[in-house]
Write an enzyme that holds these catalytic residues in place. Sequence first.
Site, short mmCIF file in Angstrom:
data_model
loop_
_atom_site.label_atom_id
_atom_site.label_comp_id
_atom_site.label_asym_id
_atom_site.label_seq_id
_atom_site.Cartn_x
_atom_site.Cartn_y
_atom_site.Cartn_z
N ASP A 54 0.88 -1.16 0.00
CA ASP A 54 0.00 0.00 0.00
C ASP A 54 0.92 1.22 0.00
O ASP A 54 1.90 1.26 0.75
CB ASP A 54 -0.91 0.00 1.24
CG ASP A 54 -2.12 0.89 1.00
OD1 ASP A 54 -2.87 0.63 0.04
OD2 ASP A 54 -2.30 1.86 1.75
N SER A 55 0.61 2.17 -0.87
CA SER A 55 1.54 3.29 -1.01
C SER A 55 0.78 4.57 -1.32
O SER A 55 -0.40 4.53 -1.65
CB SER A 55 2.54 2.99 -2.13
OG SER A 55 1.84 2.67 -3.32
N ASP A 114 3.91 10.91 -10.22
CA ASP A 114 5.33 11.03 -10.59
C ASP A 114 5.71 12.35 -11.26
O ASP A 114 6.76 12.91 -10.93
CB ASP A 114 5.73 9.86 -11.52
CG ASP A 114 6.04 8.60 -10.75
OD1 ASP A 114 6.22 8.68 -9.51
OD2 ASP A 114 6.12 7.53 -11.37
P1 IMP Z 1 -2.09 1.60 -4.17
O1 IMP Z 1 -1.22 1.36 -2.98
O2 IMP Z 1 -1.87 0.62 -5.28
O3 IMP Z 1 -3.52 1.79 -3.75
O4 IMP Z 1 -1.64 2.97 -4.83
C1 IMP Z 1 -1.73 4.18 -4.17
C2 IMP Z 1 -1.61 5.38 -5.08
O5 IMP Z 1 -0.47 6.12 -4.62
C3 IMP Z 1 -1.34 5.10 -6.53
O6 IMP Z 1 -2.53 4.99 -7.27
C4 IMP Z 1 -0.60 6.37 -6.94
O7 IMP Z 1 -1.48 7.39 -7.16
C5 IMP Z 1 0.17 6.75 -5.70
N1 IMP Z 1 1.54 6.25 -5.80
C6 IMP Z 1 2.08 5.24 -5.11
N2 IMP Z 1 3.35 5.03 -5.50
C7 IMP Z 1 3.60 5.94 -6.47
C8 IMP Z 1 4.74 6.20 -7.27
O8 IMP Z 1 5.79 5.55 -7.22
N3 IMP Z 1 4.59 7.20 -8.16
C9 IMP Z 1 3.46 7.93 -8.31
N4 IMP Z 1 2.37 7.71 -7.60
C10 IMP Z 1 2.44 6.72 -6.66
#
Ligand code: IMP
Length: 199
Positions: free
Chosen positions: A75-76, A159
Site C-alpha cells: 500500500d503506497s 510522478d
Molecule cells: P495503491 O497502494 O496501489 O492503492 O496505490 C496508491 C496510489 O499512490 C497510486 O494509485 C498512486 O497514485 C500513488 N503512488 C504510489 N506510488 C507511487 C509512485 O511511485 N509514483 C506515483 N504515484 C504513486
Amino acid sequence: MPRTLAGEKLVIASHNPGKVTEIGALVAPYGIDVVSAGDLGLPEPEETGTTFEANALLKAHASASAADLPALADDSGLCVHALGGDPGIYSARWAGPTKDFAVAMEKVQAALDGKDDRRAHFHCALAIAWPDGHADCFEGTVDGTLVWPPRGGRGFGYDPMFQPDGHDVTFGEMDPDAKHAISHRAEAFKRFVAGCLAA
Ligand code: IMP
C-alpha cells in the site's frame, strides 16, 4: 524476527497485473513461484485501515487466509507535508473513479495554493501474511519537492510533480531504472528481501 519464506508459492495480493509481474521478477531468484489474487479469483477487501501499514496488512491477511498460502500486499501513496500528510492513504481515491492523475495533481496543487512548503514524500508499506496469522511489514520512503506544472510522461500517478531530493528531474522524467533504485517501493522491497528471503 521476520519469518523466512523459502521455496513456497506466494500470493501477490493485488489485482494489478503490472505489480504482479514486477514482484514475480523480484522473488524469482529465490525459487518462489507467484500467483496473483486476481488469478485465484480472490475478492479485493475494502481498505478500511487508517495507515499504509494497516491497509497492507489487511490485504495480505485477506489473501493468505482465502488462498491458504503466504500472501504479499503493498500500500503506497503521496504524503504532502503542508497538507498534514494528504492525500496519503487516499492517493488513489483523489484521482476519482476514472483514475485521472492529472486531476489528482491539480487537486494537490490547488490545496497548496499560497503555501511555501512544497515538501512531500512517497511512502510504501509491504506486508506479508501467512495462513496461521503471522505477519511482517516493511516500509520505505523517498523525500522530495512538488513542482508545478508537472513534468515528464514516464512513471505513473503523481510522478510528474514529484522531484526527489538530490535530483533536478521529476520521477516522471527520470529513467525508470533510476526511479526504481531510489523509490519508496524499492526501499520497502530491499527490507523485505533482507528480512524474509533466504540468500
Ligand atoms: P495503491 O497502494 O496501489 O492503492 O496505490 C496508491 C496510489 O499512490 C497510486 O494509485 C498512486 O497514485 C500513488 N503512488 C504510489 N506510488 C507511487 C509512485 O511511485 N509514483 C506515483 N504515484 C504513486
